[in-house]
Scaffold this motif. Structure first.
Motif, PDB file in Angstrom:
ATOM      1  N   LEU A  92      46.671  44.785  39.904  1.00 60.96           N
ATOM      2  CA  LEU A  92      46.969  43.810  40.716  1.00 60.96           C
ATOM      3  C   LEU A  92      48.094  43.750  40.874  1.00 60.96           C
ATOM      4  O   LEU A  92      49.247  43.372  39.508  1.00 60.96           O
ATOM      5  N   ASN A  93      49.860  43.378  42.261  1.00 55.69           N
ATOM      6  CA  ASN A  93      50.753  42.719  42.084  1.00 55.69           C
ATOM      7  C   ASN A  93      51.145  41.345  41.156  1.00 55.69           C
ATOM      8  O   ASN A  93      50.156  40.081  41.083  1.00 55.69           O
ATOM      9  N   VAL A 113      45.600  34.021  49.832  1.00 64.89           N
ATOM     10  CA  VAL A 113      43.849  34.556  50.172  1.00 64.89           C
ATOM     11  C   VAL A 113      43.216  36.077  50.571  1.00 64.89           C
ATOM     12  O   VAL A 113      42.948  36.921  49.796  1.00 64.89           O
ATOM     13  N   GLU A 114      44.584  35.585  51.774  1.00 67.22           N
ATOM     14  CA  GLU A 114      43.563  36.976  52.471  1.00 67.22           C
ATOM     15  C   GLU A 114      43.859  37.746  51.942  1.00 67.22           C
ATOM     16  O   GLU A 114      43.640  39.886  51.552  1.00 67.22           O
ATOM     17  N   GLN A 115      45.755  38.137  51.496  1.00 64.82           N
ATOM     18  CA  GLN A 115      46.300  39.273  50.732  1.00 64.82           C
ATOM     19  C   GLN A 115      44.966  39.990  50.025  1.00 64.82           C
ATOM     20  O   GLN A 115      45.630  41.285  49.084  1.00 64.82           O
ATOM     21  N   LEU A 116      44.838  38.809  48.321  1.00 67.08           N
ATOM     22  CA  LEU A 116      44.628  39.040  47.345  1.00 67.08           C
ATOM     23  C   LEU A 116      43.111  39.949  47.719  1.00 67.08           C
ATOM     24  O   LEU A 116      43.072  40.431  47.222  1.00 67.08           O
ATOM     25  N   PHE A 140      38.117  44.033  42.929  1.00 64.97           N
ATOM     26  CA  PHE A 140      37.534  43.269  41.905  1.00 64.97           C
ATOM     27  C   PHE A 140      37.440  41.987  42.346  1.00 64.97           C
ATOM     28  O   PHE A 140      36.283  41.536  42.075  1.00 64.97           O
ATOM     29  N   PHE A 141      38.522  41.567  43.177  1.00 68.48           N
ATOM     30  CA  PHE A 141      38.044  39.906  44.064  1.00 68.48           C
ATOM     31  C   PHE A 141      37.270  40.089  45.152  1.00 68.48           C
ATOM     32  O   PHE A 141      36.795  39.286  45.218  1.00 68.48           O
ATOM     33  N   LYS A 142      37.708  41.665  46.168  1.00 66.41           N
ATOM     34  CA  LYS A 142      36.674  41.195  46.957  1.00 66.41           C
ATOM     35  C   LYS A 142      35.230  41.025  47.067  1.00 66.41           C
ATOM     36  O   LYS A 142      34.094  40.554  46.842  1.00 66.41           O
ATOM     37  N   THR A 143      35.078  41.786  45.440  1.00 64.14           N
ATOM     38  CA  THR A 143      33.444  41.890  44.699  1.00 64.14           C
ATOM     39  C   THR A 143      32.935  40.765  44.423  1.00 64.14           C
ATOM     40  O   THR A 143      31.821  40.784  44.591  1.00 64.14           O
ATOM     41  N   LEU A 144      34.135  40.177  44.536  1.00 61.54           N
ATOM     42  CA  LEU A 144      33.559  38.883  43.466  1.00 61.54           C
ATOM     43  C   LEU A 144      33.355  37.799  44.789  1.00 61.54           C
ATOM     44  O   LEU A 144      32.071  36.877  44.782  1.00 61.54           O
TER      45      LEU A 144
END
Length: 860
Positions: A625-626, A727-730, A736-740
């Protein structure tokens, strides 16, 4: 020939077969009410139609009876509802068996994430040697727990296995017999299982599934990746909690722990015996046949002896196998060497212990136990603790605990819990003596908050005369607050001279357990997962600073709210800032049967876990994560946490669970040996609530709050501020966030608010229901916007299809459950209602819990 899409394979091999076999099942005459099987489809149709027309469960049930059962008295109507529940439970079993039978067809057993795929990819980019280096160190450890998130008794699990086998062979005659057997086999346990009963149930999976799947994996790695070079890393290790997990379970005694360890050893010897008998039929040559016969006799004799009287040890067994191998290579052209190697590899994996039995206890219990020990040692004039121990400062107590030594006879201890805790440590020593060190070498401290919590447990281990204990002391950090302080606790431990010496004796390896379900219960979905992620980063950093190899053990469960969901994606998403030399996770309930219930599914999912942990071989972007993405993630977690905390603090939160859900019925199901809550108070206290009944009650309501509440509000804050692109960028940058997000979508997919829509008119709870429903709608809208999907779980068609079928199966059952709950509420407001009638409807609610939970097996 082109391979058909996964959804098509599912439709042809699961859905179509279910429709055929279910129609057969509904015609079987195994009940005392005629035509139950023909009434159920009619009732199911009325449920679907009724909810489409916004009817409530009571209206649907009453309409059904008025239309099809109007001439029957209430007694027969109630009886029919119970029969519906029985049928639906068995429809779920049938669907489970069909999915199990089709597993290797629906899933690509050589596809992405499998060992064959990993090997071929490494070969293609010239990285076989790097892959081998990783496999010399990397391990996976699934730990089977008895946490009751699945309600099948052992007899039903056996039918599922046999039914899946017959379906795979299209053996219609046997399928009919097994369906009939299913109809007559009880699902309900009349009394709670003991911890030993739970252990026996799970040992079945070790003997019949993990034994074969794990060794197939190991053999593939040895033969196809390492070749002639011997692999000396037991890549798959198994863990086991039933019989050792004392946390909140007063029924786990030292004697039970010993008996379970003995049963584990007997089970592995029995499997070795079966394999040796097979070898005996093949290895019939001079110089080998006598050795094999002796091993067969010795194994057979030892199976029927308690561990203390065993005459065969692991070292002797292995040396005899190597002796046979040597003779085969030297004198018999290596004939059947592969079969001998297979057994040698199994002994490498399972030893004489089969699975490592973990001991676990709560830190609050440890503290009370230690105080009891302090008082009794002072009373018996044992110079171990100072008389003013309790009044010492924390630092002074740390110094005392660090230097403590001696050997206390448990019989001198008057407090029963203190005595049992000490005895359990003596039991660990005994198990190691007979099953090997790996038989029982981890002591887990639940609810770990401070360094004192670790040192209290460590001191008790040393007070059994264990000067150099061959035990890993494992703190479990569960709540959001505990996770934030984990780094400070561990740094203090790493600087403690006595503990540092202990770690050195354990190869400078420190396992740390991180909880999911209690964290979700405490802090909500996003904050719990983010807190664990950050804690892992911090603990990795501090451990590397002190040259400690940290191993993370995740308290994952079945549904996303318990840390489950797409588990493999979670491990693949960990960046280089998180130590990942091992993947260790608890596996429980329906996750065991759905992910590891057959040899095919077990091998596939173990391989997926293994491959998720060695991604760095291929230098894939593991989404570090940046700073911008971290800031977004932190803000999302903070808003979500505040939203969830406010929700928990709502004056109707606990009353809603207590009065409108099935929470209080969990204790009556007899599914697990331990109590359904921690405290002794009759009043419902949130901190006493166990995570399983908490998460399960929301699941029964089809509201699945722990898997989404606060997610929508958090994303909405960004949308309102014109920062939705962050949020789209994340989402696009972080696996990790996509799986969440994908796992949260699974929770939304399994929610069905029309079932409880009648509650919005309730005088006391109407506004609270609307609060939950609004968050659901908000989260659903924003997750679809974020992912660009037209519908939830659009990228997982076959899983979505499986969920859809299962939800359709249990919809009538849930309708009956809500109907019964409403009846109970009505009766409780009336005076003079026959208490036996209330009991009947309470029993209906309790019985209805089973099918819904079992139907959720694919939540893992």
């Amino acid at each position: 020939m082109l391979r058909k899409p996964k959804i098509q394979r599912f439709d042809e091999n699961v859905l179509s077969k279910y429709q055929i076999y279910n129609s057969l099942f509904l015609t079987l005459p195994f009940d005392d009410i005629s035509n139950t099987g023909s009434f159920l489809p009619l009732f199911s149709e009325m449920c679907s139609q009724g909810y489409n027309e916004n009817q409530d469960p009571s209206t649907i049930v009453d309409s059904f009876f008025n239309k099809f059962y109007s001439d029957k008295p209430e007694e027969e109507r109630i009886s029919l509802l119970f029969k519906f529940i029985q049928y639906i439970e068995r429809q779920v079993v049938l669907f489970d068996a069909i999915e199990d039978a089709a597993f290797s067809i629906v899933n690509n057993m050589d596809g992405h994430g499998t060992l064959r795929s990993v090997k071929e990819e490494a070969q293609a980019i010239n990285k076989i040697e790097i892959l081998k280096t990783h496999l010399k160190e990397f391990k996976i450890r699934p730990v089977l727990t008895a946490h009751p998130t699945q309600f099948y008794p052992g007899s039903v699990l056996g039918i599922i296995t046999d039914l899946a086998d017959s379906i795979e062979k299209n053996d219609l005659s046997n399928i009919k017999k097994l369906l009939a057997q299913l109809g007559k086999t009880a699902f309900f346990k009349k009394k709670k299982p003991t911890p030993f009963d739970e252990a026996v149930s799970l040992i079945w999976y070790l003997e019949n599934v993990f034994y074969h799947a794990s060794s197939k994996m190991f053999n593939y790695i040895q033969n196809n990746i390492f070749g002639e070079e011997e692999l000396n890393n037991d890549v798959v290790k198994l863990g086991f909690w039933p019989g050792g997990d004392r946390d909140g379970n007063p029924f786990v005694t030292p004697e039970i722990t010993l008996n379970v360890a003995d049963r584990l050893k007997t089970a592995i010897l029995r499997n070795y015996y079966r394999d040796v008998r097979k070898l005996k039929r093949r290895i019939t040559f001079d110089g080998t046949d006598v050795i094999i016969s002796e091993l067969e006799t010795s194994l057979y004799q030892n199976i029927f002896l308690p561990s203390k009287k065993h005459t065969l040890d692991k070292e002797t067994f292995v040396s005899k196998l190597y002796e046979v191998k040597s003779i085969l290579v030297k004198n018999h052209q290596s004939l059947f060497v592969d079969e001998i190697n297979d057994l040698i590899n199994k002994v490498k994996l399972f030893g004489f212990h089969f699975a490592t039995l973990d001991i676990r206890q709560d830190s609050r219990v440890h503290h009370n136990v230690l105080i009891g020990i302090v008082n009794d040692t002072i009373k018996n004039n044992l110079d171990i603790f100072p008389e003013n121990y309790e009044s010492l400062s924390e630092q002074e107590q740390i110094e005392v605990l660090t230097k403590v030594s001696g050997k206390i006879d448990p019989e001198l201890i008057t407090d029963e819990m203190a005595k049992a805790t000490l005895q359990s440590i003596y039991v660990m020593q005994e198990i190691q003596k007979y099953n090997g060190e790996e038989g029982c070498n981890r002591y887990i401290i639940s609810n770990n908050q401070t360094i004192i919590n670790v040192l209290e447990a460590f001191a008790m281990i040393k007070l059994t005369g264990w000067e150099k204990p061959t035990v890993d002391v494992v703190p479990l950090f569960e709540t959001v607050d505990d996770l934030q302080h984990a780094k400070t606790v561990m740094e203090a431990l790493y600087n403690n001279e006595e503990y540092k010496a202990h770690l050195a004796s354990r190869g400078n390896l420190q396992p740390i357990m991180l909880g999911f379900s209690d964290g979700t219960k405490d802090g909500g979905y996003l904050m719990a997962n983010w807190s664990i992620y950050k804690a892992k980063e911090e603990l990795t950093l501090i451990s590397r600073k002190y040259d400690i190899k940290v191993v993370f053990f995740d308290g994952r469960g079945g549904p996303p709210a318990r840390g489950g969901g797409k588990t493999h994606q979670f491990y693949a998403s960990l960046g280089p800032n998180i130590e990942n030399k091992e993947v260790q996770m608890t596996v429980q309930g329906q996750t065991i049967s759905s992910n590891f219930g057959t040899v095919n599914s077990c091998q596939y999912n173990l391989e997926q876990l293994l491959s998720s942990g060695i991604q760095e071989v291929f230098h894939r972007d593991k989404s570090v994560l940046n700073d911008d993405d971290r800031e977004t993630m932190q803000k999302l977690a903070d808003i979500s946490y505040q939203t969830y905390s406010d929700f928990k603090a709502h004056p109707k939160f606990l009353p809603y669970l207590e009065n409108m859900s099935t929470l209080k019925y969990y204790a009556k199901t007899n599914i697990g040996s331990r109590p359904s809550k921690r405290g002794k108070s009759d009043k419902l206290v949130f901190s006493d609530l166990r995570a399983i009944p908490f998460v399960g009650s929301w699941s029964q309501l089809k509201q699945n709050v722990p898997g989404f509440f606060g997610v929508g509000t958090a994303i909405a804050e960004f949308e309102k501020a014109g920062n939705f692109d962050k949020v789209e960028q994340l989402y696009h940058n972080s696996l990790f966030f996509k799986t969440l997000i994908e796992n949260s979508m699974m929770s939304l997919t399994k929610s069905f608010f029309k079932l409880t829509a009648y509650m919005q008119e309730d005088e006391e709870f109407g506004e609270f229901w609307k609060l939950i429903h609004n968050e659901f709608e908000l989260t659903k809208r924003l997750l679809l916007k974020l992912t660009g999907y037209e519908e939830l779980m659009e990228d997982s068609e076959s899983m979505r299809a499986s969920i859809k079928v299962r939800e359709e199966i249990v919809l009538p059952l849930l309708t009956i459950q809500q109907f019964a709950l409403k009846k109970i509420q009505e009766f409780e407001k009336q005076k003079g209602v026959d208490s036996s009638l209330i009991e009947v409807y309470e029993k209906m609610v309790t019985r209805s819990l089973f099918g819904n939970i079992n139907a959720s097996r694919n939540s893992a």
